[in-house]
Enzyme design. Structure first.
Site, PDB file in Angstrom:
ATOM      1  N   GLY A 143       0.836  -1.186   0.000  1.00  0.00           N
ATOM      2  CA  GLY A 143       0.000   0.000   0.000  1.00  0.00           C
ATOM      3  C   GLY A 143       0.871   1.236   0.000  1.00  0.00           C
ATOM      4  N   GLN A 175       2.835  10.023   1.224  1.00  0.00           N
ATOM      5  CA  GLN A 175       4.146   9.364   1.337  1.00  0.00           C
ATOM      6  C   GLN A 175       5.081   9.755   0.195  1.00  0.00           C
ATOM      7  OE1 GLN A 175       2.272   5.279   2.128  1.00  0.00           O
ATOM      8  NE2 GLN A 175       4.193   5.136   3.246  1.00  0.00           N
ATOM      9  N   CYS A 215       5.840  -0.118   7.377  1.00  0.00           N
ATOM     10  CA  CYS A 215       5.468   1.030   6.546  1.00  0.00           C
ATOM     11  C   CYS A 215       6.669   1.437   5.716  1.00  0.00           C
ATOM     12  CB  CYS A 215       5.032   2.191   7.442  1.00  0.00           C
ATOM     13  SG  CYS A 215       4.545   3.665   6.531  1.00  0.00           S
ATOM     14  N   LEU A 216       6.425   1.728   4.447  1.00  0.00           N
ATOM     15  CA  LEU A 216       7.529   2.135   3.566  1.00  0.00           C
ATOM     16  C   LEU A 216       8.155   3.441   4.052  1.00  0.00           C
ATOM     17  CD1 LEU A 216       5.840   1.239   0.167  1.00  0.00           C
ATOM     18  CD2 LEU A 216       7.781   0.057   1.220  1.00  0.00           C
ATOM     19  N   HIS A 276      -4.441   1.084   7.570  1.00  0.00           N
ATOM     20  CA  HIS A 276      -3.086   1.650   7.575  1.00  0.00           C
ATOM     21  C   HIS A 276      -2.973   2.787   6.548  1.00  0.00           C
ATOM     22  CE1 HIS A 276       1.459   1.143   7.803  1.00  0.00           C
ATOM     23  NE2 HIS A 276       1.294   1.907   6.749  1.00  0.00           N
ATOM     24  N   GLU A 277      -3.437   2.529   5.328  1.00  0.00           N
ATOM     25  CA  GLU A 277      -3.289   3.547   4.277  1.00  0.00           C
ATOM     26  C   GLU A 277      -4.177   4.759   4.540  1.00  0.00           C
ATOM     27  OE1 GLU A 277      -0.793   3.344   2.453  1.00  0.00           O
ATOM     28  OE2 GLU A 277      -0.441   1.263   3.012  1.00  0.00           O
ATOM     29  N   HIS A 305      -2.857   7.371   6.899  1.00  0.00           N
ATOM     30  CA  HIS A 305      -1.820   8.241   6.326  1.00  0.00           C
ATOM     31  C   HIS A 305      -2.443   9.571   5.842  1.00  0.00           C
ATOM     32  CE1 HIS A 305       2.060   6.226   6.170  1.00  0.00           C
ATOM     33  NE2 HIS A 305       1.528   5.104   5.724  1.00  0.00           N
TER      34      HIS A 305
END
Ligand code: NI
Length: 185
Positions: A46, A51, A91-92, A133-134, A137
């Site tokens: 995701g 991000q 998380c990226l 999660h996404e 953000h």
């Protein structure tokens, strides 16, 4: 299409609330295409627009990593949720770290596609976790706010290898389970 730079924790952009998408134009299509390419390159499950430094309410999710299909969610919102489960997340934007987060076991999401058409989607277990999660953000929040502690990849390797697994389970399946278990968005 282009691979964009993924911002990491400490960049103040990641803590800002994103604006709704109001124009379903070529610029949005370019953003979504770039998010897809960037997510593919990073091998995550995701990615949210903030991000890559864009404060718009748009995310890409991979609800089922076994199928590996990306879904675009513009102006997404959670309509309903059920259950609660502790699970592993990465998380990226927090590279190399992992943590256990409580998330709903089922969610229903409403969002627009790149043309502005509204649709609804449901997700259970890992998909529900990915949606939650996404979406957070987009409000400037990240999963590490919910964890007791973060683990490094080395610590996670040790924890996961200690977990009891059935003897008959072959190694490739074990590997697949670990890969799916350790997701980053
Ligand atoms: Ni993330």
């Amino acid at each position: 299409m282009a691979i964009r730079k993924i911002l990491t924790q400490g960049d103040p952009v990641l803590n800002k609330v994103c604006h709704p998408v109001t124009k379903f134009d070529d610029k949005l299509a370019d953003l979504l295409d770039d998010l897809r390419e960037t997510l593919d390159s990073a091998k995550g499950v995701g990615l949210a627009a903030p991000q890559v430094g864009i404060l718009r309410r748009a995310v890409i999710v991979v609800p089922n990593p076994e199928i590996d299909e990306m879904v675009e969610l513009v102006n997404p919102e959670i309509l309903a949720q059920e259950g609660e489960e502790d699970g592993l997340e990465g998380c990226l934007s927090i590279p190399g770290m992992w943590g256990y987060v409580k998330r709903p076991t089922w969610v229903k999401v409403r969002a627009q596609d790149r043309h502005g058409n509204w649709f609804e989607m449901e997700g259970a277990d890992l998909a529900a976790r990915c949606f939650c999660h996404e979406l957070e953000h987009l409000d400037g929040h990240m999963y590490d706010e919910h964890v007791d502690r973060l683990y490094t990849s080395e610590e996670m390797d040790a924890i996961l290898s200690e977990e009891q697994e059935p003897e008959e389970e072959n190694s490739s399946r074990k590997h697949a389970r670990r890969r799916v278990g350790r997701r980053r968005g």
